[in-house]
Design a protein around this motif. Structure first.
Motif, PDB file in Angstrom:
ATOM      1  N   ASP A   1       0.874  -1.167   0.000  1.00 39.67           N
ATOM      2  CA  ASP A   1       0.000   0.000   0.000  1.00 39.67           C
ATOM      3  C   ASP A   1       0.911   1.217   0.000  1.00 39.67           C
ATOM      4  O   ASP A   1       1.345   1.695   1.051  1.00 39.67           O
ATOM      5  CB  ASP A   1      -0.894  -0.021   1.237  1.00 39.67           C
ATOM      6  CG  ASP A   1      -1.883   1.135   1.253  1.00 39.67           C
ATOM      7  OD1 ASP A   1      -1.915   1.903   0.271  1.00 39.67           O
ATOM      8  OD2 ASP A   1      -2.618   1.278   2.244  1.00 39.67           O
ATOM      9  N   GLY A   2       1.248   1.696  -1.203  1.00 37.61           N
ATOM     10  CA  GLY A   2       2.276   2.723  -1.316  1.00 37.61           C
ATOM     11  C   GLY A   2       3.634   2.060  -1.243  1.00 37.61           C
ATOM     12  O   GLY A   2       3.749   0.833  -1.240  1.00 37.61           O
ATOM     13  N   GLU A   3       4.669   2.858  -1.139  1.00 38.09           N
ATOM     14  CA  GLU A   3       6.008   2.268  -1.168  1.00 38.09           C
ATOM     15  C   GLU A   3       6.494   1.797   0.195  1.00 38.09           C
ATOM     16  O   GLU A   3       7.377   0.946   0.295  1.00 38.09           O
ATOM     17  CB  GLU A   3       7.018   3.264  -1.745  1.00 38.09           C
ATOM     18  CG  GLU A   3       7.361   4.433  -0.835  1.00 38.09           C
ATOM     19  CD  GLU A   3       8.651   5.135  -1.271  1.00 38.09           C
ATOM     20  OE1 GLU A   3       9.134   4.845  -2.377  1.00 38.09           O
ATOM     21  OE2 GLU A   3       9.158   5.964  -0.494  1.00 38.09           O
TER      22      GLU A   3
ATOM     23  N   VAL B   1      -5.053  -5.689   6.161  1.00 39.89           N
ATOM     24  CA  VAL B   1      -6.515  -5.672   6.266  1.00 39.89           C
ATOM     25  C   VAL B   1      -6.914  -6.284   7.605  1.00 39.89           C
ATOM     26  O   VAL B   1      -6.176  -7.101   8.172  1.00 39.89           O
ATOM     27  CB  VAL B   1      -7.167  -6.430   5.094  1.00 39.89           C
ATOM     28  CG1 VAL B   1      -6.874  -5.741   3.775  1.00 39.89           C
ATOM     29  CG2 VAL B   1      -6.696  -7.884   5.035  1.00 39.89           C
ATOM     30  N   PRO B   2      -8.090  -5.898   8.155  1.00 41.74           N
ATOM     31  CA  PRO B   2      -8.525  -6.452   9.442  1.00 41.74           C
ATOM     32  C   PRO B   2      -8.599  -7.976   9.397  1.00 41.74           C
ATOM     33  O   PRO B   2      -8.961  -8.564   8.379  1.00 41.74           O
ATOM     34  CB  PRO B   2      -9.914  -5.833   9.626  1.00 41.74           C
ATOM     35  CG  PRO B   2      -9.871  -4.568   8.836  1.00 41.74           C
ATOM     36  CD  PRO B   2      -9.022  -4.883   7.640  1.00 41.74           C
TER      37      PRO B   2
ATOM     38  N   VAL C   1      -7.480  -5.294  -4.110  1.00 44.23           N
ATOM     39  CA  VAL C   1      -6.763  -4.588  -3.046  1.00 44.23           C
ATOM     40  C   VAL C   1      -5.674  -3.738  -3.685  1.00 44.23           C
ATOM     41  O   VAL C   1      -4.849  -4.246  -4.446  1.00 44.23           O
ATOM     42  CB  VAL C   1      -6.135  -5.578  -2.044  1.00 44.23           C
ATOM     43  CG1 VAL C   1      -5.363  -4.826  -0.962  1.00 44.23           C
ATOM     44  CG2 VAL C   1      -7.198  -6.466  -1.413  1.00 44.23           C
ATOM     45  N   CYS C   2      -5.713  -2.444  -3.401  1.00 47.10           N
ATOM     46  CA  CYS C   2      -4.712  -1.503  -3.945  1.00 47.10           C
ATOM     47  C   CYS C   2      -4.597  -1.643  -5.462  1.00 47.10           C
ATOM     48  O   CYS C   2      -3.483  -1.633  -6.027  1.00 47.10           O
ATOM     49  CB  CYS C   2      -3.357  -1.717  -3.274  1.00 47.10           C
ATOM     50  SG  CYS C   2      -3.372  -1.365  -1.501  1.00 47.10           S
TER      51      CYS C   2
ATOM     52  N   CYS D   1      -7.065 -10.494  -5.194  1.00 41.57           N
ATOM     53  CA  CYS D   1      -6.134 -10.698  -4.083  1.00 41.57           C
ATOM     54  C   CYS D   1      -6.776 -11.560  -3.005  1.00 41.57           C
ATOM     55  O   CYS D   1      -7.998 -11.606  -2.862  1.00 41.57           O
ATOM     56  CB  CYS D   1      -5.736  -9.352  -3.466  1.00 41.57           C
ATOM     57  SG  CYS D   1      -4.595  -8.397  -4.487  1.00 41.57           S
ATOM     58  N   TRP D   2      -5.928 -12.204  -2.241  1.00 38.86           N
ATOM     59  CA  TRP D   2      -6.395 -13.033  -1.134  1.00 38.86           C
ATOM     60  C   TRP D   2      -6.497 -12.188   0.128  1.00 38.86           C
ATOM     61  O   TRP D   2      -5.545 -11.523   0.527  1.00 38.86           O
ATOM     62  CB  TRP D   2      -5.417 -14.185  -0.872  1.00 38.86           C
ATOM     63  CG  TRP D   2      -5.308 -15.173  -1.976  1.00 38.86           C
ATOM     64  CD1 TRP D   2      -4.509 -15.095  -3.077  1.00 38.86           C
ATOM     65  CD2 TRP D   2      -6.023 -16.404  -2.086  1.00 38.86           C
ATOM     66  NE1 TRP D   2      -4.673 -16.205  -3.872  1.00 38.86           N
ATOM     67  CE2 TRP D   2      -5.607 -17.036  -3.279  1.00 38.86           C
ATOM     68  CE3 TRP D   2      -6.968 -17.055  -1.295  1.00 38.86           C
ATOM     69  CZ2 TRP D   2      -6.096 -18.260  -3.706  1.00 38.86           C
ATOM     70  CZ3 TRP D   2      -7.461 -18.278  -1.707  1.00 38.86           C
ATOM     71  CH2 TRP D   2      -7.029 -18.865  -2.895  1.00 38.86           C
ATOM     72  N   LYS D   3      -7.686 -12.244   0.767  1.00 37.61           N
ATOM     73  CA  LYS D   3      -7.862 -11.620   2.078  1.00 37.61           C
ATOM     74  C   LYS D   3      -8.268 -12.727   3.042  1.00 37.61           C
ATOM     75  O   LYS D   3      -9.150 -13.527   2.744  1.00 37.61           O
ATOM     76  CB  LYS D   3      -8.948 -10.540   2.032  1.00 37.61           C
ATOM     77  CG  LYS D   3      -8.538  -9.301   1.253  1.00 37.61           C
ATOM     78  CD  LYS D   3      -9.666  -8.287   1.201  1.00 37.61           C
ATOM     79  CE  LYS D   3      -9.914  -7.630   2.529  1.00 37.61           C
ATOM     80  NZ  LYS D   3     -10.927  -6.558   2.452  1.00 37.61           N
TER      81      LYS D   3
END
Length: 446
Positions: A195-197, A203-204, A340-341, A346-348
């Motif tokens: 999430d950004g660099e 994630v919760p 995600v992003c 993506c796997w959560k």
């Protein structure tokens, strides 16, 4: 640093390691902190396991209904209520609020507990709950400890809101705030999502992470030190939640064998999208609506009632021994594929609170009346919305006033401050006349 290198290499996170080595200063420290917060061996194992399983969280073929009765109809109800009040008066009961959610689905950018559902007083969900707790504490003569689990997304805003409102008159020493845990999202091929660099996409870890968070935050030890024996756990968005209900507490205390109890409501119909309590492989648990096979969903008893009834309203009670066991128990992980992003599929991973019940063994279902105790605020409009919650509060409080022989207007609904009445007690014509326009407010059904 050497430990991080070895851990990431062993977990197959070479891309993350290469990216980390391009950073310096605060950016590097931020990412290292996020990396250190994760169990990379577990993430690797989860990805491998769930990929092979094709996301199947199967319902057991051995599924049996869990019978329940409306507790208020039980001849023991008054005894349960008295027992619960004694335990509360001894300081042996605490409240545990799961409040990590945001109000984005309601069009509100902030913690859901700060949301004003539009009742005449314009009290937030947090304030309504605080006043209920204070009223009950005053009745039993002992403060009730309140643990509030936030999320990294709303922790600061939640604590600031309570601080700005002077904790709604409660003693700050009786409230503990702590954050829910997080887990890194993974790309379809199992790589960490950034999430950004300088941050991982954390994630919760699901409402099932509440037991781990309670222990790791020191809050479980805090409750033990205070002599708490029962913990009432509930979600922030139920506008009618009867927090630390004495009868509920007394019923579990009197039952003896069970480590936990849960409030249940009869389903509104077979297609109501709520989880139901049932036995799987002879162990108690909750089956989500989407997981319940259609033939079970529509199954009926000879009297026409649903066989698989007992809706989960996310109101639970745990003995402290149960919570001590759950702090080290491994709940199963469930999976979802989300964007995600900006990365699709993506796997959560998350854990569900109700997976605790099979591990604790016997549990007690406690039937309650929906119109008195369950009004979730989840959607901006339609079912389970601020409007439905307002109307349910208004109708319930009007019934309280009618039972107290107050002269209410046929075309009006009423809001009674939780500071005046916890569950309809203490009302009379004299109180009504004195408090109308103050602690009792009239409003129209919109």
């Amino acid at each position: 640093m050497a430990d991080i290198i070895e851990v990431l290499k062993a977990a197959g996170q070479d891309d993350l390691l290469k990216h980390l080595e391009t950073l310096s200063g605060d950016a590097r420290k931020n990412l290292e902190r996020d990396i250190a917060s994760q169990d990379w061996n577990e993430l690797k194992a989860l990805h491998a396991e769930k990929s092979a399983a094709n996301l199947s969280d199967n319902v057991s073929a051995d599924l049996q209904p869990m019978p329940f009765k409306i507790a208020a109809d039980d001849l023991r109800y008054d005894f349960w209520k008295e027992t619960g009040e004694i335990l509360l008066g001894k300081g042996q009961v605490a409240a545990f609020l799961v409040a990590g959610g945001q109000g984005s689905r309601l069009g509100f950018e902030g913690p859901k507990g700060m949301f004003d559902i539009g009742i005449p007083s314009h009290k937030s969900l947090f304030q309504l709950q605080a006043e209920r707790l204070q009223n009950l504490a005053a009745q039993v003569g002992h403060p009730i400890p309140w643990c509030i689990m936030t999320s990294p997304l709303n922790h600061e805003a939640t604590v600031n809101f309570f601080t700005e409102n002077n904790f709604f008159g409660m003693d700050r020493q009786n409230i503990r705030f702590f954050e829910q845990g997080t887990i890194c999202a993974l790309t379809p091929d199992g790589k960490a999502v950034l999430d950004g660099e300088d941050h991982l996409a954390l994630v919760p870890d699901g409402n099932g992470g509440c037991f781990r968070a309670l222990a790791q935050s020191g809050s479980l030890a805090w409750l033990i030190e205070r002599g708490v024996r029962y913990v009432f756990l509930y979600s922030v968005d139920n506008a009618l939640c009867r927090i630390c209900d004495p009868a509920f507490i007394g019923a579990l205390a009197s039952e003896g064998r069970s480590m936990s109890a849960s409030k249940v409501v009869p389903k509104a119909g077979p297609n109501e999208k709520v989880g139901i309590f049932a036995f799987q492989n002879k162990k108690p648990g909750v089956v989500e609506y989407s997981d319940l096979p259609e033939e079970y969903r529509d199954m009926k008893n000879p009297d026409g009632s649903l066989t698989f009834d007992g809706g989960n309203i996310a109101v639970h009670l745990f003995k402290l021994e149960g919570l001590r066991k759950l702090q080290t128990s491994k709940l199963p992980w469930h999976t979802a594929r989300k964007t995600v992003c900006g990365i699709e599929q993506c796997w959560k991973f998350e854990q569900f609170l109700f997976d605790a019940f099979p591990q604790l063994g016997t549990m007690m279902p406690f039937g309650v009346i929906r119109e008195e105790e369950f009004s979730p605020v989840k959607n901006a409009e339609g079912n389970d919305s601020p409007k439905t919650a307002r109307i349910m509060i208004g109708k319930l409080h009007k019934e309280w006033l009618k039972k107290a022989h107050c002269e209410v207007k046929a075309d009006k609904l009423y809001e009674i401050s939780p500071a005046l009445s916890y569950a309809g007690e203490g009302l009379s014509r004299r109180v009504f006349e004195r408090e109308l326009g103050k602690s009792i407010l009239e409003f129209d059904e919109e």
